[in-house]
Design an enzyme around this catalytic site. Structure first.
Site, PDB file in Angstrom:
ATOM      1  N   LYS A  65      35.506  24.302  56.927  1.00 10.55           N
ATOM      2  CA  LYS A  65      35.324  22.854  56.759  1.00 10.55           C
ATOM      3  C   LYS A  65      36.639  22.056  56.822  1.00 10.55           C
ATOM      4  CE  LYS A  65      31.049  23.068  54.059  1.00 10.55           C
ATOM      5  NZ  LYS A  65      30.322  22.514  52.904  1.00 10.55           N
ATOM      6  N   ASP A 101      27.753  16.305  52.929  1.00 11.41           N
ATOM      7  CA  ASP A 101      27.474  16.853  51.588  1.00 11.41           C
ATOM      8  C   ASP A 101      27.408  15.718  50.567  1.00 11.41           C
ATOM      9  OD1 ASP A 101      27.370  19.519  52.368  1.00 11.41           O
ATOM     10  OD2 ASP A 101      29.533  19.805  52.103  1.00 11.41           O
TER      11      ASP A 101
END
Ligand code: ATR
Length: 276
Positions: A65, A101
């Site tokens: 990420k 997220d």
């Protein structure tokens, strides 16, 4: 045919193909969503090759990420603030990155606990890893007055607080009960409770009945932490909903339809988790 995928290392246990596969079928879209095992030294080459491979974009999971954020041509403010990207797409020959997220967590919280926020709300966040960073940003962006941050390794919490500024207050790991009994939301972003390992040890009987308790761990679906909070009559928010909601913006970018998180999808992934 439109193509998207999730990249990670390892990638075996990703449930993203099941989620996106469900939506592709439901909306009758001619597309595929696959999982690709990409080693850390192959991420840059994979992303460069996406266009030639006819891939519209991808999800990015552990441990890529941060690399995805660094490799994208254009990052939005959410990805920058979260310090990580989990959703990438190609547009006009350039690679764009965001972090869904934050959206996934805040959306599900708002769905399950409509009235979680209140004026001068404080929230408690357990943990100071990548997931904590995204969630702290989400709460600050939602306007909470104070984020109380607890982490076993205090320096990591202090580094996060320095990044976000004065609304984040670092407390000791052992202070997590006493400083959370009056908060609007208490969230676990640590790996404690995953596959039943470890205990967070809260006495929820002492909590304000309005406190919402949430966990981003979703294996098991109902962690001991959530079960204890529920037994004390508190509203709980599980980790699976965040996983489902974070998938929505990516699907829309790649396949052109905004998908819905339905009870049927929830049950499908829940039974996959329970059967694993
Ligand atoms: P992620 O990026 O998914 O959030 P991470 O960076 O590995 O994952 O962070 C895991 C979090 O769980 C950290 O806050 C970690 O605490 P440390 O910073 O002290 O390592 C926390 N954690 C994991 N196991 C723990 C345990 N047994 N007790 C307390 N905290 C724990």
């Amino acid at each position: 045919m439109k193509k998207a995928c999730v990249i990670g290392w390892p990638i075996t246990y990703s449930r993203s193909p099941l989620i996106h596969g469900y939506w592709l079928k439901k909306y009758g879209i001619d597309g595929v969503y696959s999982k690709e095992a990409v080693a850390p030294d192959q991420v840059a080459a994979f992303l460069k090759g996406m266009r030639a491979a006819g891939i519209a974009g991808c999800n990015v999971t552990v441990p890529h990420k941060e690399a995805a954020l660094a490799l994208a041509d254009v990052c939005d403010s959410v990805a920058e603030a979260a310090g990580a990207a989990n959703t990438l797409w190609l547009e006009g020959g350039r690679l764009y990155a965001t972090n869904t997220d934050v959206y996934g967590y805040m959306t599900y919280l708002g769905t399950k606990a409509l009235h979680w926020t209140r004026p001068d709300a404080a929230v408690s966040v357990l943990g100071a890893g990548g997931a904590a960073r995204a969630i702290v940003y989400g709460f600050l962006d939602a306007g909470v007055a104070e984020v109380r941050l607890f982490n076993r390794t205090r320096e990591r919490a202090e580094a996060l607080a320095r990044h976000f500024g004065r609304r984040v207050r670092v407390l000791g790991w052992e202070q997590r009960q006493g400083y959370s009994e009056d908060v609007a939301v208490l969230v676990n972003t640590t790996t404690i409770g995953m596959k039943g390992e470890g205990q967070l040890d809260f006495d929820f009987q002492r909590f304000d009945p309005a406190t919402v308790v949430s966990d981003i761990v979703y294996v098991p679906l109902k962690t001991q932490f959530l079960a204890d909070a529920e037994a004390a009559g508190l509203t709980t928010v599980d980790g699976l909903g965040m996983l489902l909601h974070q998938a929505v913006p990516g699907f829309e970018k790649w396949f052109g339809a905004r998908p819905e998180v339905t009870p049927e999808l929830y049950d499908l992934i829940a039974s996959d988790i329970q059967g694993a």
